[in-house]
Each structure stands twice: as structure tokens, then as C-alpha cells.
Design an enzyme around this catalytic site. Structure first.
Site, short mmCIF file in Angstrom:
data_model
loop_
_atom_site.label_atom_id
_atom_site.label_comp_id
_atom_site.label_asym_id
_atom_site.label_seq_id
_atom_site.Cartn_x
_atom_site.Cartn_y
_atom_site.Cartn_z
N ASN A 7 38.07 -8.68 4.73
CA ASN A 7 37.47 -7.87 3.68
C ASN A 7 38.56 -7.52 2.66
O ASN A 7 39.38 -6.65 2.91
CB ASN A 7 36.87 -6.60 4.30
CG ASN A 7 36.18 -5.72 3.27
OD1 ASN A 7 36.21 -6.02 2.07
ND2 ASN A 7 35.55 -4.66 3.73
N ARG A 91 33.77 -10.89 3.47
CA ARG A 91 32.80 -10.04 2.79
C ARG A 91 32.97 -10.26 1.28
O ARG A 91 34.09 -10.22 0.78
CB ARG A 91 33.07 -8.58 3.12
CG ARG A 91 32.27 -7.63 2.28
CD ARG A 91 32.66 -6.21 2.56
NE ARG A 91 31.89 -5.32 1.71
CZ ARG A 91 32.44 -4.42 0.90
NH1 ARG A 91 33.74 -4.28 0.83
NH2 ARG A 91 31.68 -3.65 0.16
N HIS A 181 26.03 -2.64 0.14
CA HIS A 181 25.95 -2.26 1.56
C HIS A 181 24.89 -3.07 2.32
O HIS A 181 24.44 -2.64 3.38
CB HIS A 181 25.57 -0.77 1.76
CG HIS A 181 26.63 0.21 1.39
ND1 HIS A 181 26.32 1.48 0.95
CD2 HIS A 181 27.96 0.14 1.40
CE1 HIS A 181 27.43 2.15 0.71
NE2 HIS A 181 28.45 1.35 0.96
N HIS A 209 22.89 4.72 4.81
CA HIS A 209 24.32 4.45 5.02
C HIS A 209 25.09 5.49 4.20
O HIS A 209 25.15 5.40 2.97
CB HIS A 209 24.66 3.02 4.57
CG HIS A 209 26.12 2.69 4.71
ND1 HIS A 209 26.60 1.74 5.58
CD2 HIS A 209 27.21 3.22 4.12
CE1 HIS A 209 27.92 1.70 5.51
NE2 HIS A 209 28.31 2.59 4.62
N GLY A 211 28.54 7.37 3.55
CA GLY A 211 29.99 7.45 3.77
C GLY A 211 30.65 7.88 2.49
O GLY A 211 30.07 8.65 1.72
N GLY A 213 31.11 5.88 0.10
CA GLY A 213 30.04 5.33 -0.74
C GLY A 213 28.75 5.43 0.07
O GLY A 213 28.78 5.21 1.28
N ARG A 242 31.93 9.28 -6.66
CA ARG A 242 30.99 8.70 -7.64
C ARG A 242 29.84 9.66 -7.91
O ARG A 242 29.34 10.32 -6.99
CB ARG A 242 30.42 7.39 -7.09
CG ARG A 242 31.42 6.26 -7.08
CD ARG A 242 30.88 5.03 -6.38
NE ARG A 242 31.71 4.70 -5.23
CZ ARG A 242 31.39 3.82 -4.29
NH1 ARG A 242 30.24 3.18 -4.36
NH2 ARG A 242 32.19 3.59 -3.29
N ARG A 286 33.87 16.30 5.38
CA ARG A 286 34.36 17.29 6.35
C ARG A 286 34.94 18.50 5.65
O ARG A 286 34.63 19.65 5.99
CB ARG A 286 35.45 16.68 7.24
CG ARG A 286 34.93 16.03 8.48
CD ARG A 286 36.01 15.24 9.12
NE ARG A 286 36.48 14.21 8.18
CZ ARG A 286 37.11 13.10 8.53
NH1 ARG A 286 37.40 12.88 9.78
NH2 ARG A 286 37.49 12.20 7.66
N GLY A 332 30.26 6.99 7.82
CA GLY A 332 31.10 8.10 8.28
C GLY A 332 30.35 9.43 8.33
O GLY A 332 30.46 10.19 9.29
N GLY A 334 26.81 9.77 8.03
CA GLY A 334 25.57 9.60 8.81
C GLY A 334 25.82 9.59 10.31
O GLY A 334 25.03 10.11 11.09
N GLU A 385 29.58 -3.74 10.10
CA GLU A 385 29.49 -4.81 9.09
C GLU A 385 30.32 -6.02 9.50
O GLU A 385 29.93 -7.16 9.26
CB GLU A 385 29.97 -4.28 7.74
CG GLU A 385 28.97 -3.31 7.12
CD GLU A 385 29.57 -2.44 6.05
OE1 GLU A 385 30.30 -1.50 6.41
OE2 GLU A 385 29.32 -2.68 4.87
P1 AMP Z 1 33.13 6.04 5.47
O1 AMP Z 1 33.29 5.71 4.04
O2 AMP Z 1 31.91 5.43 6.09
O3 AMP Z 1 34.37 5.82 6.28
O4 AMP Z 1 32.86 7.63 5.56
C1 AMP Z 1 33.78 8.56 5.07
C2 AMP Z 1 33.10 9.92 5.01
O5 AMP Z 1 32.66 10.27 6.34
C3 AMP Z 1 34.00 11.03 4.53
O6 AMP Z 1 33.31 11.84 3.60
C4 AMP Z 1 34.26 11.82 5.79
O7 AMP Z 1 34.47 13.17 5.54
C5 AMP Z 1 32.95 11.63 6.55
N1 AMP Z 1 33.13 11.99 7.94
C6 AMP Z 1 33.84 11.37 8.88
N2 AMP Z 1 33.84 12.08 10.04
C7 AMP Z 1 33.10 13.19 9.78
C8 AMP Z 1 32.69 14.33 10.54
N3 AMP Z 1 33.09 14.47 11.81
N4 AMP Z 1 31.94 15.26 9.94
C9 AMP Z 1 31.57 15.12 8.65
N5 AMP Z 1 31.89 14.08 7.89
C10 AMP Z 1 32.64 13.13 8.44
#
Ligand code: AMP
Length: 400
Positions: A7, A91, A181, A209, A211, A213, A242, A286, A332, A334, A385
Site C-alpha cells: 500500500n 492497493r 474504502h 468504516h 477511522g 477517514g 477532513r 480518543r 479505528g 467503529g 483490507e
Molecule cells: P484508523 O484510521 O482506522 O486507524 O482510525 C483512527 C481513528 O480511530 C482515530 O480517530 C483514533 O482516535 C480512533 N480510535 C482508535 N482507538 C480508539 C479507541 N479506543 N477509542 C476511540 N477511538 C479510537
């Protein structure tokens, strides 16, 4: 069969070596700051060995050589020869309207990815560099496959993906909704069907999804009907940095009154907005939840916006599909944010959805979080993914 999944971003390269006999990860890692000072390579093996290197990475080919060295030599060696790797899966963010499925890389495919760079200027050129670097290291004979991020969304009806602008101009510039995604959304519905032992025919599923994004997709009969990201991954929900959907007139207004160039406007909407812009201090969910719990008004607004927008998309997509059987959370946020899922699901009582609070009290695992008498099932399914890319690569390589 071992498949290497790559990726490539504009300054990064992530990899996973996957054993397809049992679909397990053998090794994975990341090269950062490619083409920038302060390059960094790190990785680990499934048996717990780790490496971490500070090393200049002038381009993707040099980075790819480091990945090869890490797989073949030293403390984290996992293979004796590159011949053990059957194929490479990449990807690719933007396949435009040209590709509705994964394909084996040919010179023509590379030309097409290049042509589509106008729609993904940060990503597509980096993907080509990644493919070329692989060819240099592995030679021309090693099969490479590209898995397009928007291929799953190619089934959207024209009335969903079209913008209400003169169609001649839309066609001239290939301006329309493509989504992103897709590999994740496809993985989630297929995993759901696999777990339940059902066919996707006749199902109505909403995949969230969420995260850094975020995108939400309406999937009817296993096919994407609508998705919240659009021409680019800027549209839809409020994200880490964003803005998500915003009145186009607000954009031209700000551009005019702040005297921004188009690049500055894009930077503002993509990098300085979202949770970061609203909270004023962090793009991380978080941090925002923690600040919200400590009474921070801006963090409360940012998180309330996200909770509300997720609910709104679920409502809209339920209407779009004339019903919903299951809602799936991934990414992350979800997979890990218990308060986010709770805030969303508790307000979906009108759909007959009932949250199982005990089940929802979990992070990062595959679990049903609705009660058995809930009218709609709600699941957390950690997305994968890389595995989806490796599966497509294996499938295509087996046809050679
Ligand atoms: P990703 O882009 O899928 O890696 O997701 C990143 C996002 O997931 C960030 O906003 C993190 O704060 C959130 N995240 C990861 N672990 C947690 C958690 N335990 N509680 C709340 N948000 C989280």
C-alpha cells in the site's frame, strides 16, 4: 502460497506478507518519509521479532529494497528466497470508471492508473512508483495485481453517482461520485455473509468504516448502491482532518474572503478541518472523547457532529434501500469507540434497533452488539483490507 500486499502513499509504503494457506500474516511493516529527510522503516514478524531503522529513503525503489532486505535477511528474516512470494497485490486508490474489478498489472493498466492521476494526485503516482519498484526488485515475471479502492462502488446507479451539473462538462472531466474504502466495505459484507452462512442476495446492509477517514455505504444484494465519499475522499462524514460534506458556496466564499489559492483551499478542507478544525486541538477521536468527558465544549460539538452524521447516513441509506437488515461498524473508531457506537445506536430506536450494552463494551473484536430481539442486527467486524487484497491477488494469479 505467499502474497505480498503493498500500500503505497506519496511518502509511505506499507506491506504485509500473508500466508494464503491459512490467511495469516507472516510479517508486516512500514516505510515512512520517502523522498523527505528523516526516513524510517519498521516492521515485525508474527512470532514477535521487530526491527526499526532510521535511514534515508530517497524514493519508493530504495524503500522497497529495504522491505526486501528485511524479509530476506537479518533478525526479522521470514523467507529464504524471493521465489517463495507467488505474487504482489497493490492497493490503488483511483480506478475511475475504467475498472470495476481487480486486474493483473500490464503496461496498459499502468498507463490507465497514470491517466487517472488527475483524480487522485497524491495517490495514483505513488502507486505507479510502488509497482515499478516491485518490478525492479522482483523482475517482470512476478505477477502483480492492482485492487482498486473504488471498484466495489462501480455498481452505483447513474442517478446516484451523477452530479447535477451540465453532463457534457461532467463527462469531459470525468467528474462524478466514485467512492473510496471499497475494499473494506466489500470485505465487511462478505465477512458478514460468511459468518451467517447466507448469500448476500436479498440482503440490505449498511457498512460504517469509521477511522481517520470515514465512509458509510449502502449495500443491497451485495452490491454498492450508494456511498458517502464522492469524487474524492473529502465528501460525506466529518473526519479526522477532513470537513466532509460542505456547501460548495461556503468553499468559494471562504476562498474569496481569505484570498486562498485552490491549493490552500484544498489544504484547509483536507488537513485543517474535521475533528481537528472543530475541536481546535486534535484529529484523534480518543482525544476528543476524553476532552468531551472533561467538559470541553468544542470537543463536544465535534463528536456530536460525528454521532449525528452517522445516524443521518444510516437513516438516509435505510430509505435508499427501502429497509436495512444489518449495520456493521469497522475502522479505528467503529471497532474501538464504545461511546460512538452507543450514541449512534441508542438514537436508532425508530428502526427497532436495540443495543446490547454488555456486548458493545468491547474493542477490536468480531461481535454482534444488538440484542437477539433487535429488528436490525448491529455488528462490529474488524476490517482487513490487506487480506481482501491478498485474496483477490490469489484468485487472479490462479487464473494465469
Ligand atoms: P484508523 O484510521 O482506522 O486507524 O482510525 C483512527 C481513528 O480511530 C482515530 O480517530 C483514533 O482516535 C480512533 N480510535 C482508535 N482507538 C480508539 C479507541 N479506543 N477509542 C476511540 N477511538 C479510537
Amino acid at each position: 502460497m505467499k502474497i505480498l500486499v503493498i500500500n503505497c502513499g506519496s511518502s509511505s509504503l506499507k506491506y504485509q506478507l500473508i500466508d494464503m494457506d491459512n490467511e495469516s500474516v507472516i510479517a508486516k511493516g512500514l516505510c515512512e518519509r520517502i523522498g523527505i529527510d528523516g526516513g524510517h522503516v519498521e516492521g515485525k514478524t508474527s512470532d514477535g521479532r521487530e526491527y526499526d531503522l532510521e535511514i534515508n529513503l530517497p524514493n519508493h525503489t530504495v524503500a522497497f529494497h529495504k522491505v526486501k532486505d528485511a524479509l530476506l535477511e537479518g533478525d526479522c528474516k521470514v523467507i529464504d528466497s524471493l521465489d517463495e512470494i507467488t505474487a504482489i497485490g497493490h492497493r490503488v486508490v483511483q480506478g475511475g470508471a475504467l475498472y470495476n474489478q481487480s486486474v493483473i498489472v500490464t503496461p496498459e493498466v499502468i498507463r490507465d492508473i497514470d491517466k487517472l492521476s488527475a483524480l487522485a494526485p497524491l495517490h495514483n503516482p505513488a502507486h505507479i512508483q510502488g509497482i515499478n519498484a516491485c518490478t525492479e526488485v522482483f523482475g517482470n515475471e512476478k505477477p502483480q495485481v492492482v485492487v482498486f479502492d473504488n471498484a466495489f462502488h462501480s455498481t452505483m446507479p447513474k442517478y446516484v453517482y451523477s452530479f447535477a451539473i451540465p453532463q457534457e462538462l461532467a463527462k469531459k472531466h470525468a467528474v462524478r461520485k466514485y467512492g473510496a474504502h471499497g475494499t473494506s466495505h466489500k470485505y465487511l459484507v462478505e465477512r458478514y455473509a460468511e459468518m451467517k452462512g447466507i448469500s448476500l442476495e436479498g440482503t440490505k446492509i449498511i457498512t460504517c468504516h469509521l477511522g481517520n477517514g470515514s465512509s458509510i455505504t449502502a449495500v443491497k444484494d451485495g452490491k454498492c448502491m450508494d456511498t458517502s465519499m464522492s469524487l474524492t475522499p473529502l465528501d460525506g462524514l466529518i473526519m479526522g482532518t477532513r470537513s466532509g460534506s460542505i456547501d460548495a458556496s461556503a468553499v468559494t466564499f471562504l476562498q474569496e474572503h481569505e484570498h486562498w489559492t485552490p491549493e490552500e483551499t484544498s489544504e484547509f478542507l483536507n488537513k485543517k478541518s474535521g475533528l481537528l478544525g472543530v475541536s481546535g486541538f486534535s484529529s484523534d477521536m480518543r482525544d476528543n472523547i476524553e476532552a468531551r468527558n472533561n467538559g470541553d465544549e468544542n470537543a463536544k460539538l465535534a463528536t456530536d457532529m460525528l454521532f449525528y452524521q452517522i445516524r443521518k447516513f444510516i437513516g438516509a441509506y435505510t430509505a435508499a434501500m427501502n429497509g436495512v437488515d444489518a449495520i456493521i461498524f469497522a475502522g479505528g473508531i467503529g471497532e474501538n469507540s464504545i461511546p460512538t457506537r452507543e450514541a449512534v445506536i441508542k438514537e436508532l430506536g425508530w428502526l427497532g434497533i436495540k443495543l446490547n450494552e454488555e456486548a458493545n463494551d468491547c474493542r477490536g473484536k468480531e461481535i454482534k452488539i444488538s440484542t437477539d430481539d433487535s429488528a436490525v442486527e448491529v455488528w462490529v467486524i474488524p476490517t482487513n483490507e490487506e487480506l481482501a487484497i491478498a485474496r483477490d491477488t490469489k484468485r487472479l494469479v490462479e487464473t494465469l
